[in-house]
Motif scaffolding. Structure first.
Motif, PDB file in Angstrom:
ATOM      1  N   THR A 172      -9.892  -3.655  11.814  1.00 27.01           N
ATOM      2  CA  THR A 172      -8.836  -3.015  11.032  1.00 27.01           C
ATOM      3  C   THR A 172      -7.952  -2.145  11.904  1.00 27.01           C
ATOM      4  OG1 THR A 172     -10.245  -3.000   9.052  1.00 27.01           O
ATOM      5  CG2 THR A 172      -8.379  -1.481   9.088  1.00 27.01           C
ATOM      6  N   LEU A 173      -8.578  -1.360  12.785  1.00 25.24           N
ATOM      7  CA  LEU A 173      -7.816  -0.508  13.702  1.00 25.24           C
ATOM      8  C   LEU A 173      -6.901  -1.336  14.589  1.00 25.24           C
ATOM      9  CD1 LEU A 173      -7.191   2.103  15.324  1.00 25.24           C
ATOM     10  CD2 LEU A 173      -9.233   1.593  16.686  1.00 25.24           C
ATOM     11  N   ALA A 174      -7.460  -2.378  15.209  1.00 28.85           N
ATOM     12  CA  ALA A 174      -6.679  -3.205  16.125  1.00 28.85           C
ATOM     13  C   ALA A 174      -5.555  -3.924  15.396  1.00 28.85           C
ATOM     14  CB  ALA A 174      -7.602  -4.215  16.816  1.00 28.85           C
ATOM     15  N   ASN A 175      -5.854  -4.398  14.203  1.00 28.23           N
ATOM     16  CA  ASN A 175      -4.837  -5.120  13.440  1.00 28.23           C
ATOM     17  C   ASN A 175      -3.643  -4.226  13.125  1.00 28.23           C
ATOM     18  OD1 ASN A 175      -3.922  -7.461  11.795  1.00 28.23           O
ATOM     19  ND2 ASN A 175      -4.225  -6.031  10.105  1.00 28.23           N
ATOM     20  N   ARG A 176      -3.912  -3.016  12.677  1.00 27.64           N
ATOM     21  CA  ARG A 176      -2.820  -2.103  12.345  1.00 27.64           C
ATOM     22  C   ARG A 176      -2.057  -1.655  13.585  1.00 27.64           C
ATOM     23  NH1 ARG A 176      -5.971   1.891   8.049  1.00 27.64           N
ATOM     24  NH2 ARG A 176      -6.152   0.374   6.329  1.00 27.64           N
ATOM     25  N   ALA A 177      -2.794  -1.230  14.614  1.00 28.34           N
ATOM     26  CA  ALA A 177      -2.140  -0.694  15.804  1.00 28.34           C
ATOM     27  C   ALA A 177      -1.375  -1.765  16.573  1.00 28.34           C
ATOM     28  CB  ALA A 177      -3.185  -0.043  16.707  1.00 28.34           C
ATOM     29  N   LEU A 178      -1.987  -2.919  16.756  1.00 27.95           N
ATOM     30  CA  LEU A 178      -1.342  -3.962  17.542  1.00 27.95           C
ATOM     31  C   LEU A 178      -0.227  -4.663  16.769  1.00 27.95           C
ATOM     32  CD1 LEU A 178      -4.423  -5.482  19.393  1.00 27.95           C
ATOM     33  CD2 LEU A 178      -2.689  -3.932  20.295  1.00 27.95           C
ATOM     34  N   THR A 179      -0.311  -4.668  15.452  1.00 29.56           N
ATOM     35  CA  THR A 179       0.795  -5.236  14.671  1.00 29.56           C
ATOM     36  C   THR A 179       2.053  -4.405  14.864  1.00 29.56           C
ATOM     37  OG1 THR A 179      -0.679  -6.203  13.008  1.00 29.56           O
ATOM     38  CG2 THR A 179       1.596  -5.804  12.353  1.00 29.56           C
TER      39      THR A 179
END
Length: 440
Positions: free
Chosen positions: A156-163
């Protein structure tokens, strides 16, 4: 009519029923609050959740002589955009991140590759020239062996930040390509073909993968938690059984088998001698149960790369739990049962960190995890089963905690029962040996 009394028994005063009702209600209420509070809305309780950002991007010098370092730009954006109260974002090298992942000190790592800037620059150039290019790949490592549910938090963290980062980089690339196309072919205007625009809008390919795949025979990474729970239950439940049987055999408590009730002659043993006997029995039981557990685990197909380390930790853990349980019972009597129940079950299971990482639980549960026995044993078993029995992957913490509990339990038990014996507080009921049918 019985006038509020039992059959030939004492009157049922509030004192008789109120204490059991209150104690059971309080125990169950605390149990429900901790179990449900530790699992419901875990994302709201995140605190210092350890994740690494690895900026391995070497940068690139463009044809115009400008220096591009997209990795630094993305890493800076992630550091600025993250909630530092919830996440402990560590800037590490790839080697350092892998080392920490391999010791369960990180739940995940976001790796920006060395060719990130070079591939993004080539992607922009290819959009103008039509040359074949490929998108750079960002790898997000999860660590399901450290905790199964931690992977979803990292994802979830990576998805939000990298998006957000992907859109920002894509917007910048699209502007550069639009300007370059207009400059190279003014007659065609600034329009960028739809397919090219679609690629440039999300120029980075994010791949989420476990750092270590969960092996078969581990219950999807939960076998360490359940094995640790079995060790605590062996020490806790085993001690209760041994205490009741020994007390009955030595004449300190009645024996009841179905309708038969018998009180053995009082043995005359001191409190300290009785406690030492129980400790000795449970030490032998720990060796037997640890061996049985290991044999059952092997028979069920659990991966056991370090069986001797697991066996040794099991013996130590069961013995330490048993010594503390027996000491509490010897010092507090019947109240010790409630204290042990809270210490080893009610407060211990929710704070174990096996079902959910402690960094995703309420602050009171995280606090309990600093000393509650199940968590200390769990990280040790996890180290042995999943992380090569490495000392600083949790095995050292488990051994140290078990040894400390063992010493503390022995010291408190010896000093407390010795003080009782010297004050003449003998466990003597004054009743002769009898064998009577139990009350119906």
């Amino acid at each position: 009519m019985t006038n509020g009394t039992g059959l030939g028994g004492r009157k049922a005063t509030p004192r008789l029923w109120l204490a059991p009702a209150v104690i059971v209600s309080v125990v169950m209420a605390v149990l429900a609050a901790l179990y449900l509070g530790g699992t419901v809305n875990s994302s709201d309780h995140l605190s210092a959740f350890p994740v690494a950002i690895v900026d391995a991007d070497t940068g690139v010098t463009t044809a115009s002589g400008q220096r591009a370092d997209v990795g630094r730009q993305i890493a800076g954006s992630l550091r600025e955009g993250i909630d530092h109260d919830k996440f402990d974002l560590r800037s590490l090298s790839l080697a350092e991140a892998k080392h920490e992942l391999g010791r369960a000190k990180l739940y995940g790592a976001i790796v920006l590759p060395p060719n990130l800037s070079r591939k993004l620059t080539a992607l922009a150039s290819g959009a103008v020239s039509g040359a074949a290019v490929e998108r750079p790949e960002i790898t997000v490592y999860t660590n399901p062996l450290a905790n199964t549910s931690s992977a979803s938090v990292v994802n979830t963290l990576a998805n939000r930040a990298l998006t957000r980062a992907d859109h920002a980089v894509g917007k910048e690339l699209l502007a550069k390509v639009t300007a370059a196309r207009a400059k190279a072919a003014p007659a065609h205007g600034r329009a960028v073909p739809g397919t090219t625009r679609l690629v440039l809008s999300a120029p980075m390919d994010v791949r989420v993968t476990p750092f270590q795949h969960v092996p078969d025979g581990t219950g999807n990474g939960l076998s360490a938690f359940y094995y640790a729970l079995l060790l605590v239950l062996a020490g806790f439940t085993g001690s209760l059984i041994v205490a009741n049987l020994v007390d009955a055999q030595l004449g300190f408590a009645p024996k009841e088998f179905g309708p038969r009730y018998r009180m053995e002659p009082h043995s005359g043993r001191s409190r300290l001698a009785t406690l030492a006997l129980k400790w000795g029995i449970m030490t032998g039981v720990a060796v037997v149960v640890a061996t049985v557990y290991l044999a059952i685990a092997d028979g069920l197909g659990m991966p056991l790369d370090h069986p001797w380390q697991l066996w040794g930790l099991s013996v130590l853990a069961i013995t330490a739990v048993a010594v503390v349980v027996q000491s509490i019972l010897a010092l507090l009597g019947s109240l010790g049962m409630v204290v042990n129940l809270f210490l080893f079950i009610v407060l211990s299971v929710p704070s174990a960190g096996g079902a959910a990482p402690l960094e995703a639980t309420p602050s009171v549960v995280r606090f309990l995890g600093t000393f509650e026995p199940l968590h200390q044993i769990y990280v040790g078993v996890r180290s042995v089963l999943y992380f090569g029995a490495v000392w600083d992957a949790g095995l050292g913490r488990a051994v140290t905690a078990a040894a400390a509990a063992l010493v503390l339990g022995l010291g408190a038990g010896v000093l407390g029962t010795l003080a009782y014996d010297r004050k003449g507080l003998a466990r003597h009921h004054g009743a002769p040996s009898m064998e009577l049918p139990a009350a119906a």
